[in-house]
Design a protein around this motif. Sequence first.
Motif, PDB file in Angstrom:
ATOM      1  N   ASN A   1      58.939   4.603  23.406  1.00 44.02           N
ATOM      2  CA  ASN A   1      59.451   5.853  23.677  1.00 44.02           C
ATOM      3  C   ASN A   1      60.669   5.383  24.679  1.00 44.02           C
ATOM      4  N   GLU A   2      61.254   4.481  24.620  1.00 39.49           N
ATOM      5  CA  GLU A   2      62.629   3.885  25.266  1.00 39.49           C
ATOM      6  C   GLU A   2      62.243   3.788  26.610  1.00 39.49           C
ATOM      7  N   SER A   3      61.041   3.875  27.077  1.00 38.09           N
ATOM      8  CA  SER A   3      61.021   3.614  28.306  1.00 38.09           C
ATOM      9  C   SER A   3      60.936   1.978  28.855  1.00 38.09           C
ATOM     10  N   SER A   4      61.188   1.561  29.944  1.00 38.18           N
ATOM     11  CA  SER A   4      60.859   0.100  30.275  1.00 38.18           C
ATOM     12  C   SER A   4      60.137  -0.167  31.351  1.00 38.18           C
ATOM     13  N   LEU A   5      59.497  -1.479  31.396  1.00 39.32           N
ATOM     14  CA  LEU A   5      58.758  -1.891  32.790  1.00 39.32           C
ATOM     15  C   LEU A   5      59.376  -3.154  32.976  1.00 39.32           C
ATOM     16  N   TYR A   6      59.966  -3.415  33.965  1.00 38.44           N
ATOM     17  CA  TYR A   6      60.311  -4.741  34.673  1.00 38.44           C
ATOM     18  C   TYR A   6      59.516  -5.195  35.741  1.00 38.44           C
ATOM     19  N   MET A   7      59.066  -6.344  35.208  1.00 43.16           N
ATOM     20  CA  MET A   7      57.789  -7.179  35.893  1.00 43.16           C
ATOM     21  C   MET A   7      58.422  -8.561  36.863  1.00 43.16           C
ATOM     22  N   TYR A   8      58.404  -8.770  38.032  1.00 48.67           N
ATOM     23  CA  TYR A   8      58.747  -9.433  39.029  1.00 48.67           C
ATOM     24  C   TYR A   8      57.590 -10.169  39.524  1.00 48.67           C
ATOM     25  N   ILE A   9      57.200 -11.562  39.421  1.00 46.52           N
ATOM     26  CA  ILE A   9      56.360 -12.148  40.163  1.00 46.52           C
ATOM     27  C   ILE A   9      56.962 -13.122  41.244  1.00 46.52           C
ATOM     28  N   PHE A  10      56.442 -13.018  42.400  1.00 46.45           N
ATOM     29  CA  PHE A  10      56.834 -13.980  43.346  1.00 46.45           C
ATOM     30  C   PHE A  10      55.961 -14.910  44.197  1.00 46.45           C
TER      31      PHE A  10
END
Length: 149
Positions: A80-89
């Motif tokens: 649906n054109e939505s995005s999820l960005y994931m960052y692991i620190f």
Amino acid sequence: MRNHIRFPLVFIGALLLCMSLAAGCSNDEFHMKLRLLDQEWIENKLIQEGFSFEEKDLFEIYRLDVEGLRSQKAYELDDNESSLYMYIFDSEEEQFQGRKQLERQTIALSYKPAYYDINNALLIYTDGGVQDDSYKERIDELARNMRKK
């Protein structure tokens, strides 16, 4: 005579230590803060919550180069054109610093991404201009559940 004074002090100190450890052990929030998350755990949570996603290229504006960053990924959600960005620190503190950097990098965007801090992980959700509030509510619920478990 000195041993008689030393024993009660050692005993009281040990008792206080045990009490503070027992109080800390019953606090789930304290334990959650100690748990470091990884990419696999978050992807499994997405699947458990019924999200379908596909990895995509990370846009330059969301690319992060900071100390303590273990991984960064971008996903397209449910077509649906939505995005999820994931960052692991490596730590929660480094996650906090990474978020500040990303907020500076994305300040000029015409839309406002949603940020979710979960221990050492940072998730960013963008709706791709669709502005589907029910979908954002699902993401909000996902983040709440991830903080609980």
